[in-house]
Design a protein around this motif. Structure first.
Motif, PDB file in Angstrom:
ATOM      1  N   ALA A 149       0.934  -1.265  -0.177  1.00 44.07           N
ATOM      2  CA  ALA A 149       0.036  -0.082  -0.019  1.00 44.07           C
ATOM      3  C   ALA A 149       0.974   1.114   0.117  1.00 44.07           C
ATOM      4  N   LEU A 150       1.865   1.181   0.641  1.00 37.70           N
ATOM      5  CA  LEU A 150       2.912   2.292   0.604  1.00 37.70           C
ATOM      6  C   LEU A 150       3.456   2.489  -0.564  1.00 37.70           C
ATOM      7  N   ARG A 151       3.825   1.474  -1.237  1.00 35.92           N
ATOM      8  CA  ARG A 151       4.333   1.683  -2.578  1.00 35.92           C
ATOM      9  C   ARG A 151       3.384   2.241  -3.672  1.00 35.92           C
ATOM     10  N   HIS A 152       2.248   1.915  -3.642  1.00 34.60           N
ATOM     11  CA  HIS A 152       1.111   2.079  -4.758  1.00 34.60           C
ATOM     12  C   HIS A 152       0.153   2.768  -4.593  1.00 34.60           C
ATOM     13  N   ALA A 153      -0.270   2.954  -3.113  1.00 32.96           N
ATOM     14  CA  ALA A 153      -1.799   3.758  -3.092  1.00 32.96           C
ATOM     15  C   ALA A 153      -1.584   5.301  -3.072  1.00 32.96           C
ATOM     16  N   PRO A 154      -2.414   5.779  -4.160  1.00 37.22           N
ATOM     17  CA  PRO A 154      -1.903   7.316  -4.648  1.00 37.22           C
ATOM     18  C   PRO A 154      -2.092   8.142  -3.422  1.00 37.22           C
ATOM     19  N   HIS A 155      -3.144   7.948  -2.543  1.00 38.30           N
ATOM     20  CA  HIS A 155      -3.419   8.892  -1.435  1.00 38.30           C
ATOM     21  C   HIS A 155      -2.645   8.790  -0.158  1.00 38.30           C
ATOM     22  N   PRO A 156      -2.222   9.744   0.502  1.00 40.26           N
ATOM     23  CA  PRO A 156      -1.396   9.503   1.819  1.00 40.26           C
ATOM     24  C   PRO A 156      -2.480   9.087   2.995  1.00 40.26           C
ATOM     25  N   ALA A 157      -3.732   9.296   2.744  1.00 38.99           N
ATOM     26  CA  ALA A 157      -4.614   8.798   3.687  1.00 38.99           C
ATOM     27  C   ALA A 157      -4.755   7.395   3.697  1.00 38.99           C
ATOM     28  N   VAL A 158      -4.802   6.850   2.482  1.00 45.28           N
ATOM     29  CA  VAL A 158      -5.148   5.403   2.201  1.00 45.28           C
ATOM     30  C   VAL A 158      -3.766   4.676   2.885  1.00 45.28           C
ATOM     31  N   ARG A 159      -2.509   5.342   2.519  1.00 48.24           N
ATOM     32  CA  ARG A 159      -1.285   4.624   3.034  1.00 48.24           C
ATOM     33  C   ARG A 159      -1.287   4.885   4.286  1.00 48.24           C
ATOM     34  N   GLY A 160      -1.637   5.804   5.170  1.00 44.16           N
ATOM     35  CA  GLY A 160      -1.581   5.809   6.669  1.00 44.16           C
ATOM     36  C   GLY A 160      -2.475   4.873   7.264  1.00 44.16           C
ATOM     37  N   LEU A 161      -3.819   4.798   6.627  1.00 39.41           N
ATOM     38  CA  LEU A 161      -4.851   3.617   6.985  1.00 39.41           C
ATOM     39  C   LEU A 161      -4.418   2.473   7.038  1.00 39.41           C
ATOM     40  N   ALA A 162      -3.583   2.075   6.122  1.00 43.20           N
ATOM     41  CA  ALA A 162      -3.143   0.721   5.650  1.00 43.20           C
ATOM     42  C   ALA A 162      -2.092   0.375   6.842  1.00 43.20           C
ATOM     43  N   VAL A 163      -1.166   1.159   7.056  1.00 46.38           N
ATOM     44  CA  VAL A 163      -0.063   0.901   8.034  1.00 46.38           C
ATOM     45  C   VAL A 163      -0.770   0.908   9.446  1.00 46.38           C
ATOM     46  N   ALA A 164      -1.715   1.854   9.827  1.00 43.92           N
ATOM     47  CA  ALA A 164      -2.580   1.707  10.941  1.00 43.92           C
ATOM     48  C   ALA A 164      -3.326   0.696  11.361  1.00 43.92           C
ATOM     49  N   ALA A 165      -3.629   0.064  10.343  1.00 42.86           N
ATOM     50  CA  ALA A 165      -4.667  -1.130  10.155  1.00 42.86           C
ATOM     51  C   ALA A 165      -3.691  -2.311  10.661  1.00 42.86           C
ATOM     52  N   ALA A 166      -2.591  -2.408   9.769  1.00 41.87           N
ATOM     53  CA  ALA A 166      -1.747  -3.357   9.986  1.00 41.87           C
ATOM     54  C   ALA A 166      -1.236  -3.604  11.331  1.00 41.87           C
ATOM     55  N   GLY A 167      -0.634  -2.406  12.006  1.00 39.36           N
ATOM     56  CA  GLY A 167      -0.258  -2.128  13.289  1.00 39.36           C
ATOM     57  C   GLY A 167      -1.426  -2.633  14.343  1.00 39.36           C
ATOM     58  N   LEU A 168      -2.378  -2.266  14.180  1.00 38.74           N
ATOM     59  CA  LEU A 168      -3.612  -2.473  15.204  1.00 38.74           C
ATOM     60  C   LEU A 168      -3.910  -4.199  15.275  1.00 38.74           C
ATOM     61  N   LEU A 169      -3.976  -4.781  13.944  1.00 30.62           N
ATOM     62  CA  LEU A 169      -4.298  -6.168  13.954  1.00 30.62           C
ATOM     63  C   LEU A 169      -3.058  -6.766  14.474  1.00 30.62           C
ATOM     64  N   VAL A 170      -1.983  -6.703  14.228  1.00 31.83           N
ATOM     65  CA  VAL A 170      -0.808  -7.191  14.855  1.00 31.83           C
ATOM     66  C   VAL A 170      -0.972  -7.045  16.542  1.00 31.83           C
ATOM     67  N   ALA A 171      -1.052  -6.020  16.877  1.00 29.03           N
ATOM     68  CA  ALA A 171      -1.419  -5.688  18.502  1.00 29.03           C
ATOM     69  C   ALA A 171      -2.559  -6.547  19.250  1.00 29.03           C
ATOM     70  N   LEU A 172      -3.398  -6.557  18.371  1.00 28.74           N
ATOM     71  CA  LEU A 172      -4.619  -7.320  18.770  1.00 28.74           C
ATOM     72  C   LEU A 172      -4.208  -8.749  19.086  1.00 28.74           C
ATOM     73  N   VAL A 173      -3.640  -9.266  17.876  1.00 28.55           N
ATOM     74  CA  VAL A 173      -3.164 -10.709  17.825  1.00 28.55           C
ATOM     75  C   VAL A 173      -2.189 -10.865  19.038  1.00 28.55           C
TER      76      VAL A 173
END
Length: 221
Positions: A149-173
């Motif tokens: 997502a960081l490489r290809h997503a065109p909008h900064p908000a989408v990139r930030g959301l992808a990183v935040a979601a990944a971090g949250l999911l790993v934290a929950l696990v």
């Protein structure tokens, strides 16, 4: 070249931290001692309330991130990327996630750290604890997808959301594995470090072989 330097730095830091942590937990160092205190506190806290409302959702999170489930998710993500004509990205996911899981398994069965044995849930796994396989594989899968997502997503908000979601999911696990008594907190940290470091290895290998994706190999807006 900048990407390779960053990946090399991430690999160096993650490997060093993982090595220090592994030595600590195998020699009953400060982190291992803290693990025992955290485990005792959780045992005393959860023993009278195994049916607490948060236990069910955490068990659900843990079950959804079993290695076999994440293997299916990895294949599904690769197939989706292939359908989007992102062959390089699909191959990257399909190679990095399973190979990282194998490395985690090898380290776990080399160090042979016992599990904490907090029976908050029945049927705990009987293999070894460090690093956590659930957390390592979740970090690999969600981390690789966030990287794409960081490489290809065109909008900064989408990139930030992808990183935040990944971090949250790993934290929950990670939280689910500790609270349910399947792992020490340091096992969770070790799994995350291994996943991060192995993704960096994948990036370096991809750069070394001059992995080039075509014009359609990227996220569409």
């Amino acid at each position: 070249m900048r990407t390779a330097r960053r990946a090399a730095l991430v690999l160096l830091l993650a490997t060093a931290a993982l090595a220090v942590l592994a030595r600590d937990v195998t020699h009953d160092g400060p982190m291992a001692a803290a693990d025992h205190r955290i485990g005792a506190w959780l045992q005393a806290w959860l023993a009278p309330s195994a049916g607490a409302p948060w236990v069910g959702p955490l068990r659900w999170v843990s079950d959804l991130h079993k290695p076999r489930v994440l293997a299916v998710a990895t294949i599904a993500a690769s197939l989706l990327l292939l359908a989007l004509r992102r062959r390089g990205d699909a191959l990257f996911v399909l190679l990095v996630v399973p190979s990282g899981s194998v490395v985690n398994h090898l380290i776990k069965h080399t160090l042979e750290r016992p599990r904490p044995g907090l029976a908050a849930t029945p049927g705990l796994p009987t293999d070894f604890a460090f690093p956590s396989g659930h957390v390592a594989t979740a970090t690999l899968l969600y981390g690789v997808l966030a990287l794409l997502a960081l490489r290809h997503a065109p909008h900064p908000a989408v990139r930030g959301l992808a990183v935040a979601a990944a971090g949250l999911l790993v934290a929950l696990v990670g939280a689910s594995r500790v609270v349910l008594g399947a792992h020490h907190a340091s096992d969770v940290a070790g799994g995350a470090l291994l996943g991060i470091g192995w993704i960096a290895v994948g990036v370096l290998v991809a750069r070394a072989v001059r992995w080039r994706t075509g014009p359609r190999d990227g996220f569409r807006s």
